[in-house]
Write a protein that holds these residues in place. Sequence first.
Motif, mmCIF file in Angstrom:
data_model
loop_
_atom_site.group_PDB
_atom_site.id
_atom_site.type_symbol
_atom_site.label_atom_id
_atom_site.label_comp_id
_atom_site.label_asym_id
_atom_site.label_seq_id
_atom_site.Cartn_x
_atom_site.Cartn_y
_atom_site.Cartn_z
ATOM 1 N N ILE A 22 14.256 36.394 -4.878
ATOM 2 C CA ILE A 22 15.353 35.745 -4.163
ATOM 3 C C ILE A 22 16.176 36.788 -3.423
ATOM 4 C CG2 ILE A 22 17.497 34.440 -4.440
ATOM 5 C CD1 ILE A 22 16.134 33.007 -6.819
ATOM 6 N N GLN A 23 16.475 37.915 -4.088
ATOM 7 C CA GLN A 23 17.256 38.976 -3.448
ATOM 8 C C GLN A 23 16.517 39.532 -2.231
ATOM 9 O OE1 GLN A 23 20.389 39.584 -4.107
ATOM 10 N NE2 GLN A 23 20.225 37.981 -5.668
ATOM 11 N N GLN A 24 15.228 39.730 -2.379
ATOM 12 C CA GLN A 24 14.414 40.236 -1.272
ATOM 13 C C GLN A 24 14.401 39.227 -0.122
ATOM 14 O OE1 GLN A 24 10.508 41.335 -2.580
ATOM 15 N NE2 GLN A 24 9.861 42.055 -0.569
ATOM 16 N N ALA A 25 14.272 37.940 -0.449
ATOM 17 C CA ALA A 25 14.262 36.889 0.570
ATOM 18 C C ALA A 25 15.618 36.800 1.265
ATOM 19 C CB ALA A 25 13.894 35.550 -0.060
ATOM 20 N N LYS A 26 16.703 36.944 0.506
ATOM 21 C CA LYS A 26 18.047 36.887 1.106
ATOM 22 C C LYS A 26 18.252 38.052 2.072
ATOM 23 C CE LYS A 26 20.517 34.201 -2.378
ATOM 24 N NZ LYS A 26 21.591 34.185 -3.387
ATOM 25 N N ARG A 27 17.728 39.231 1.733
ATOM 26 C CA ARG A 27 17.845 40.376 2.645
ATOM 27 C C ARG A 27 17.078 40.106 3.949
ATOM 28 N NH1 ARG A 27 17.523 43.370 -2.218
ATOM 29 N NH2 ARG A 27 15.270 43.613 -2.004
ATOM 30 N N SER A 28 15.876 39.597 3.822
ATOM 31 C CA SER A 28 15.083 39.286 5.016
ATOM 32 C C SER A 28 15.733 38.170 5.833
ATOM 33 C CB SER A 28 13.670 38.856 4.625
ATOM 34 O OG SER A 28 12.972 39.915 4.051
ATOM 35 N N PHE A 29 16.310 37.205 5.139
ATOM 36 C CA PHE A 29 16.985 36.088 5.809
ATOM 37 C C PHE A 29 18.217 36.585 6.564
ATOM 38 C CE2 PHE A 29 19.954 32.367 5.476
ATOM 39 C CZ PHE A 29 19.284 31.553 6.378
ATOM 40 N N ALA A 30 18.964 37.523 5.981
ATOM 41 C CA ALA A 30 20.166 38.054 6.626
ATOM 42 C C ALA A 30 19.809 38.818 7.905
ATOM 43 C CB ALA A 30 20.913 38.960 5.657
#
Length: 148
Positions: free
Chosen positions: A13-21
């Motif tokens: 989730i943290q990795q996905a949130k970084r990519s999403f940002a």
Amino acid sequence: MVKRSLQATPAGIQQAKRSFAITGWNQEDLAAEVNLKTRQPIWRFFTGQPVDRHVFMDICSILNLEWREIADNPPAEFPIPGEKALPITAEIETLVAQTRSQLRETVENQCGVLQLLDISHPVNINDIYIDVNILKKITSQQYLRSPT
């Protein structure tokens, strides 16, 4: 058996949130990219709740993430997109042969004899069907042609 839904790990989730940002999108934009009508699956993805596996994989693809690294306990037997599954035709053919051998007698008993309306005794199905001979030339019309 392959699961119908997947969920992300906390690290995923943290990795996905970084990519999403990095994309600068909001959840509605990402939902539109994944061809979703609502943003609920996107919200569920980012909160670690189960999401349909196709949606999960599409989200990861759009965010340039490897879905197997993001997913919590990804199924081992599920093929990577674009990768063909191993052929199992030999296994299927073996199962079909076993099933036919086991059920042959039952099918012959149930379907091998017909009771016709005009005949008082049952008729074996093999007595009804006959071999057909196909002629290349119709013999009854050969005399119509005049020799030239």
